[in-house]
Design a protein around this motif. Structure first.
Motif, PDB file in Angstrom:
ATOM      1  N   SER A  43       0.811  -1.214   0.000  1.00 19.69           N
ATOM      2  CA  SER A  43       0.000   0.000   0.000  1.00 19.69           C
ATOM      3  C   SER A  43       0.847   1.268   0.000  1.00 19.69           C
ATOM      4  O   SER A  43       0.306   2.368  -0.186  1.00 19.69           O
ATOM      5  CB  SER A  43      -0.902   0.018   1.246  1.00 19.69           C
ATOM      6  OG  SER A  43      -1.776  -1.083   1.252  1.00 19.69           O
ATOM      7  N   ASP A  44       2.140   1.136   0.198  1.00 19.06           N
ATOM      8  CA  ASP A  44       3.049   2.280   0.265  1.00 19.06           C
ATOM      9  C   ASP A  44       2.815   3.241  -0.899  1.00 19.06           C
ATOM     10  O   ASP A  44       2.759   2.827  -2.062  1.00 19.06           O
ATOM     11  CB  ASP A  44       4.494   1.761   0.234  1.00 19.06           C
ATOM     12  CG  ASP A  44       5.512   2.812   0.645  1.00 19.06           C
ATOM     13  OD1 ASP A  44       5.565   3.857  -0.026  1.00 19.06           O
ATOM     14  OD2 ASP A  44       6.260   2.582   1.608  1.00 19.06           O
ATOM     15  N   SER A  45       2.690   4.524  -0.584  1.00 16.56           N
ATOM     16  CA  SER A  45       2.376   5.536  -1.593  1.00 16.56           C
ATOM     17  C   SER A  45       3.466   5.709  -2.637  1.00 16.56           C
ATOM     18  O   SER A  45       3.228   6.308  -3.693  1.00 16.56           O
ATOM     19  CB  SER A  45       2.114   6.885  -0.915  1.00 16.56           C
ATOM     20  OG  SER A  45       3.270   7.337  -0.226  1.00 16.56           O
ATOM     21  N   ARG A  46       4.658   5.185  -2.364  1.00 18.66           N
ATOM     22  CA  ARG A  46       5.779   5.371  -3.284  1.00 18.66           C
ATOM     23  C   ARG A  46       5.887   4.286  -4.347  1.00 18.66           C
ATOM     24  O   ARG A  46       6.735   4.389  -5.249  1.00 18.66           O
ATOM     25  CB  ARG A  46       7.091   5.406  -2.477  1.00 18.66           C
ATOM     26  CG  ARG A  46       7.149   6.514  -1.442  1.00 18.66           C
ATOM     27  CD  ARG A  46       8.296   6.282  -0.461  1.00 18.66           C
ATOM     28  NE  ARG A  46       8.066   5.099   0.361  1.00 18.66           N
ATOM     29  CZ  ARG A  46       8.932   4.653   1.285  1.00 18.66           C
ATOM     30  NH1 ARG A  46      10.077   5.305   1.467  1.00 18.66           N
ATOM     31  NH2 ARG A  46       8.650   3.581   1.990  1.00 18.66           N
ATOM     32  N   VAL A  47       5.066   3.272  -4.260  1.00 18.62           N
ATOM     33  CA  VAL A  47       5.240   2.119  -5.156  1.00 18.62           C
ATOM     34  C   VAL A  47       3.933   1.744  -5.856  1.00 18.62           C
ATOM     35  O   VAL A  47       3.452   0.614  -5.751  1.00 18.62           O
ATOM     36  CB  VAL A  47       5.822   0.900  -4.402  1.00 18.62           C
ATOM     37  CG1 VAL A  47       7.288   1.116  -4.081  1.00 18.62           C
ATOM     38  CG2 VAL A  47       5.048   0.623  -3.116  1.00 18.62           C
ATOM     39  N   ASP A  48       3.395   2.678  -6.598  1.00 19.28           N
ATOM     40  CA  ASP A  48       2.185   2.421  -7.371  1.00 19.28           C
ATOM     41  C   ASP A  48       2.524   1.554  -8.589  1.00 19.28           C
ATOM     42  O   ASP A  48       3.308   1.963  -9.448  1.00 19.28           O
ATOM     43  CB  ASP A  48       1.590   3.749  -7.834  1.00 19.28           C
ATOM     44  CG  ASP A  48       0.419   3.550  -8.771  1.00 19.28           C
ATOM     45  OD1 ASP A  48      -0.368   2.618  -8.541  1.00 19.28           O
ATOM     46  OD2 ASP A  48       0.305   4.323  -9.744  1.00 19.28           O
ATOM     47  N   PRO A  49       1.952   0.356  -8.700  1.00 20.46           N
ATOM     48  CA  PRO A  49       2.286  -0.534  -9.814  1.00 20.46           C
ATOM     49  C   PRO A  49       2.049   0.076 -11.187  1.00 20.46           C
ATOM     50  O   PRO A  49       2.836  -0.131 -12.115  1.00 20.46           O
ATOM     51  CB  PRO A  49       1.373  -1.742  -9.580  1.00 20.46           C
ATOM     52  CG  PRO A  49       1.131  -1.747  -8.113  1.00 20.46           C
ATOM     53  CD  PRO A  49       1.039  -0.298  -7.749  1.00 20.46           C
ATOM     54  N   ALA A  50       0.965   0.831 -11.343  1.00 18.16           N
ATOM     55  CA  ALA A  50       0.671   1.429 -12.640  1.00 18.16           C
ATOM     56  C   ALA A  50       1.772   2.401 -13.054  1.00 18.16           C
ATOM     57  O   ALA A  50       2.130   2.486 -14.235  1.00 18.16           O
ATOM     58  CB  ALA A  50      -0.672   2.146 -12.601  1.00 18.16           C
ATOM     59  N   THR A  51       2.325   3.113 -12.079  1.00 17.76           N
ATOM     60  CA  THR A  51       3.410   4.049 -12.367  1.00 17.76           C
ATOM     61  C   THR A  51       4.689   3.302 -12.709  1.00 17.76           C
ATOM     62  O   THR A  51       5.377   3.623 -13.687  1.00 17.76           O
ATOM     63  CB  THR A  51       3.662   4.969 -11.166  1.00 17.76           C
ATOM     64  OG1 THR A  51       2.471   5.722 -10.880  1.00 17.76           O
ATOM     65  CG2 THR A  51       4.806   5.933 -11.436  1.00 17.76           C
ATOM     66  N   ILE A  52       5.012   2.289 -11.929  1.00 20.37           N
ATOM     67  CA  ILE A  52       6.260   1.536 -12.127  1.00 20.37           C
ATOM     68  C   ILE A  52       6.270   0.828 -13.485  1.00 20.37           C
ATOM     69  O   ILE A  52       7.280   0.834 -14.189  1.00 20.37           O
ATOM     70  CB  ILE A  52       6.445   0.511 -10.988  1.00 20.37           C
ATOM     71  CG1 ILE A  52       6.666   1.241  -9.662  1.00 20.37           C
ATOM     72  CG2 ILE A  52       7.623  -0.426 -11.288  1.00 20.37           C
ATOM     73  CD1 ILE A  52       6.613   0.329  -8.446  1.00 20.37           C
TER      74      ILE A  52
END
Length: 209
Positions: A43-52
């Motif tokens: 859930s960490d705000s720094r690791v959005d799958p769509a962004t990665i």
């Protein structure tokens, strides 16, 4: 810092830009979804799958929770959010692949490693403590080999991915799909600091992609 009003501003930009540009795509998505990949991530705000991964709406089915964990199969009842999402993805959406995505500097993994929430009560860390207890056995192995410092943190982030993968295999419908060759499970860890993605190999090691 982002507030709700900033989210609304972002929505206006989206609605007046990307949504209009992809109007046909959104019309198709309104009829249903057919993602081929499920991602289980933190859930960490720094690791959005769509962004990665640069994925578009409708391409990946995502469930996020503290430390990207999957509990073992349990048919005894209760509220099983992750299990419900996995069941839906595999039995209804018929996804071809599942990716368990851990990440560097994970707070949930850190809490499991240091046992900083061991005596916490619900509402003050207790819910998190119970959840990350899924890592207890892996934590003991990691600390015995690497200690509970930075090296242990990195090791437990990787071991956490392996724990979730093994727990996925306890679900009968996943086991059936794996045996039929209809499903593949992957593991990876994303490092926030350097942006590198390390994928789990057949030899059990995580290597940069």
């Amino acid at each position: 810092m982002t507030h709700f009003s900033d989210l609304i501003d972002g929505y206006y930009r989206f609605r007046g830009g990307e949504w209009l540009q992809e109007r046909e795509r959104w019309s198709e998505l309104a009829e249903g979804q057919e993602p081929k990949v499920m991602i289980i991530s933190c859930s960490d705000s720094r690791v959005d799958p769509a962004t990665i991964f640069g994925s578009r709406p409708g391409e990946v089915f995502v469930v996020r929770n503290v430390a990207a964990l999957v509990p073992p199969f349990d048919a005894s009842g209760g509220l099983h959010g992750v299990s419900a999402a996995v069941e839906f993805a595999v039995t209804k959406l018929k996804v071809d692949e599942i990716l368990v995505l851990g990440h560097g500097a994970c707070g949930g993994v850190s809490a499991a490693l240091t046992r900083s929430l061991a005596d916490a009560k619900p509402g003050n860390g207790g819910f998190v403590a119970g959840w990350i207890g899924l890592l207890d056995e892996a934590r003991d192995r990691v600390v015995a080999e690497h200690g509970d410092g930075a090296e242990g943190q990195r090791a437990l982030e990787q071991e956490g991915v392996k724990v979730s993968i093994e727990n996925l295999k306890t679900f009968p419908f996943i086991r059936e799909a794996l045996d039929a060759g209809a499903l593949t499970i992957h593991g990876a860890v994303f490092a926030i600091a350097d942006g590198k993605l390390r994928a789990l190999q057949e030899n059990g090691r995580f290597e940069p992609v």
